[in-house]
Design a protein around this motif. Structure first.
Motif, PDB file in Angstrom:
ATOM      1  N   GLU A 122      32.007 -43.036  29.893  1.00 21.34           N
ATOM      2  CA  GLU A 122      31.663 -42.128  30.609  1.00 21.34           C
ATOM      3  C   GLU A 122      30.060 -43.412  30.395  1.00 21.34           C
ATOM      4  O   GLU A 122      30.704 -44.910  29.730  1.00 21.34           O
ATOM      5  CB  GLU A 122      30.696 -41.136  29.107  1.00 21.34           C
ATOM      6  CG  GLU A 122      31.556 -40.179  28.545  1.00 21.34           C
ATOM      7  CD  GLU A 122      31.288 -39.796  27.633  1.00 21.34           C
ATOM      8  OE1 GLU A 122      29.987 -39.712  26.498  1.00 21.34           O
ATOM      9  OE2 GLU A 122      30.797 -38.337  27.580  1.00 21.34           O
ATOM     10  N   THR A 124      25.874 -44.396  32.162  1.00 19.58           N
ATOM     11  CA  THR A 124      24.983 -44.058  32.183  1.00 19.58           C
ATOM     12  C   THR A 124      24.123 -45.661  33.168  1.00 19.58           C
ATOM     13  O   THR A 124      24.425 -47.363  32.565  1.00 19.58           O
ATOM     14  CB  THR A 124      24.262 -44.152  30.690  1.00 19.58           C
ATOM     15  OG1 THR A 124      24.473 -42.804  30.708  1.00 19.58           O
ATOM     16  CG2 THR A 124      22.633 -43.641  31.337  1.00 19.58           C
ATOM     17  N   TYR A 134      27.702 -47.558  28.566  1.00 18.68           N
ATOM     18  CA  TYR A 134      29.337 -46.662  28.954  1.00 18.68           C
ATOM     19  C   TYR A 134      29.638 -46.699  27.546  1.00 18.68           C
ATOM     20  O   TYR A 134      30.006 -47.588  26.437  1.00 18.68           O
ATOM     21  CB  TYR A 134      30.247 -47.293  29.197  1.00 18.68           C
ATOM     22  CG  TYR A 134      30.143 -49.115  29.355  1.00 18.68           C
ATOM     23  CD1 TYR A 134      29.094 -49.899  29.685  1.00 18.68           C
ATOM     24  CD2 TYR A 134      31.561 -49.263  28.820  1.00 18.68           C
ATOM     25  CE1 TYR A 134      29.706 -51.786  29.336  1.00 18.68           C
ATOM     26  CE2 TYR A 134      31.916 -50.551  28.720  1.00 18.68           C
ATOM     27  CZ  TYR A 134      30.784 -52.082  29.139  1.00 18.68           C
ATOM     28  OH  TYR A 134      31.541 -53.306  29.341  1.00 18.68           O
TER      29      TYR A 134
END
Ligand code: NAD
Length: 499
Positions: A122, A124, A134
């Motif tokens: 993931e 951001t 991340y």
């Protein structure tokens, strides 16, 4: 006498402990091979090989790791008949059922080919000024799995495919009753391109299991087997700081509502109750007809079907419904429980006690049994029999049937047979069991969902296969990075908060 081996660092290695277990041919009752039982030192050797190989494997990109699994799927299909034959010879299940055992493992391997997608992290962007954040999923390192006799292909693959796809090394301790197929799977993985030391097979019993439990390098343990051992492995492994998931025993109820199609319900029950001689953790072992009239109709539909069951050796191919149970001890245990059912007052409607098969008198065959009027306090109800014995508990209402399934200590699978969507929906929502079938007797989820029971059928938080497996075999690491356009101010002394 054939002497089986361990599979260590890419080679078959003879056992050095001097201890062996007999591997039987359950159809004939003969000892067909000797399985080495590893010492602590042999387990430590496997761990050392795994620890040396694992960082290199974790550094291989996920797509290349997935390609090994793709090739492995091809090889499983190429060798399907050979694997099924080896499996039937040691386990006793029929050849089509053995091929199903391989196939349900293969499907999880196929799912794990999605590793590049499943391992994506993931991210951001601009979580703060100049700050990105991340999360990545990283391999655990050396992992291990301890598996039961009843699915010697499927359950090892449910464990090692996701473990290896995630970049771990995996040490498999299969059941000492049927170790040949696990050894063949390790060979095939290497033929598919897996580096040495990433998948090893250490055969053994409690001594090897304890060596795994107390080893400080092994990061995680997957276990499938009976509940008392599951409880032991979970408690001990967790106390050693490992990540552990354990799947245990079962007593699966099938509710038959008055409006059910009785032929469909009876066909389903016969397959789910007696298939694989009842040696499945998802077998239906308790039928719960709702109302006496339903119960009478169900028993009437079941009896002729059960009497027609063909019990025989796997060599009969497709002309047999189920084979012998795994050992003489398993057979004796089933016979003891059947006797307890009679002694405690259940009605034995189909009596399989006199079953014998000409030419296979020493095999571990057990005839099919059907009990009626079973009650909650009887041993045949409280205990997992793991044999071809179906118990009928009559419930007077849907609420009573639901309560029965809910009050049992196990919660692996359950099913309801009905034409009423409302009852089916209510059952699926309320029952405290992990896998529910609606007009489906053995609701084993497919590879991309997860498999796991509730209550005493499981110890741990994450299920097997599906997305949970990728969580179990990885650790999350979250990175916060800051690349300010110019570091100007001094240090910050209070916790940063987003405004
Ligand atoms: P088991 O518990 O006897 O053995 C399982 C594994 O544990 C084997 O590898 C065995 O060598 C090892 N083991 C046995 N005794 C041990 C001990 N004292 N200490 C440490 N390790 C030990 O189970 P089994 O007879 O091979 O398999 C049948 C059981 O497995 C049934 O209870 C069945 O319901 C269960 N099962 C559960 C699932 C599930 O997903 N919930 C799936 C398949 C089987």
């Amino acid at each position: 006498m054939q002497e089986l081996t361990h599979y260590l660092n890419g080679a078959h290695v003879k056992g050095t402990s001097g201890r062996f277990a007999d591997v039987m041919n359950p159809a004939t009752g003969e000892v067909q091979a000797k399985c080495p039982l590893a010492s602590k030192a042999e387990v430590e050797q496997a761990v050392a090989y795994a620890a040396a190989a694992q960082p290199g494997w974790a550094a291989v990109n996920p797509q290349r790791r997935a390609r090994v699994l793709m090739k492995f799927v091809d090889l499983l299909n190429r060798d399907m008949n050979k694997l099924a034959e080896a499996l039937s010879r040691e386990h006793g299940k029929t050849l089509p059922d053995a091929a199903g055992d391989v196939q349900r493992g293969l499907e999880v391997v196929e799912y794990c080919i999605g590793a590049p997608q499943l391992l994506k992290g993931e991210y951001t962007d601009s979580a703060g000024p100049g700050i990105d954040m991340y999360s990545m999923r990283q391999a655990l390192g050396v992992t291990a799995g301890i598996t039961p006799f009843n699915f010697p292909a499927m359950i090892p693959m449910w464990m090692f495919a996701p473990a290896i796809a995630c970049g771990n090394a995996f040490i498999l301790k299969p059941s000492e009753r049927d170790p040949s197929v696990p050894l063949m799977l390790a060979e095939l993985m290497e033929e598919a391109g897996l580096p040495k030391g990433i998948l090893q097979v250490v055969n053994g019993d409690k001594e090897a299991v304890d060596a795994i439990l107390y080893d400080q390098t092994i990061q995680s343990i997957g276990f499938v087997g009976s509940t008392p051992i599951a409880e032991y492995i979970y408690g001990t492994g967790c106390a050693q700081g490992k990540r552990v998931q354990c799947f245990g025993g079962a007593k699966n109820h099938m509710i038959v509502m008055p409006d059910a199609d009785m032929d469909q319900a009876a066909d389903a029950l016969v397959g789910a109750g007696y298939g694989a001689a009842g040696e499945r953790c998802m077998a239906i072992s308790v039928a719960v007809p709702v109302g006496d009239e339903t119960a009478d109709r169900l028993i009437d539909a079941l009896v002729p079907r059960i009497e027609k069951l063909k019990v025989g050796p796997y060599t009969a191919g497709t002309d047999v419904d189920y084979g012998p149970v795994v050992t003489a001890a398993a057979k004796a245990n089933i016979e003891r429980l059947v006797q307890s059912g009679i002694d405690q007052g259940a009605k034995l409607v189909v009596d399989g006690r006199d079953f014998s098969l000409q030419g296979y008198e020493d095999g571990f065959f057990v005839g099919p049994h059907l009990f009626d009027n079973v009650t909650k306090d009887m041993d045949i109800y409280t205990t997992e029999i793991f044999g071809p014995v179906l118990s009928t508990v009559r419930a007077q209402s849907y609420a009573e049937a639901l309560r029965l399934a809910m009050d049992h200590e196990y919660g692996n699978g359950t099913a309801i047979f009905t034409r009423d969507g409302d009852a089916a929906r209510d059952f699926a929502n309320r029952v405290n069991v992990g896998m529910v079938g609606i007009n489906v007797p053995i609701p084993v989820p497919l590879a991309y969902h997860t498999f796991g029971g509730w209550k005493k059928s499981v110890f741990g938080d994450l299920n097997q296969h599906g997305p949970d497996a990728f969580k179990f075999y990885t650790r999350t690491k979250t990175v916060t990075s800051r690349w300010p356009s110019g570091i100007k101010e001094g240090g910050e002394f209070s916790i940063p908060v987003m405004e």
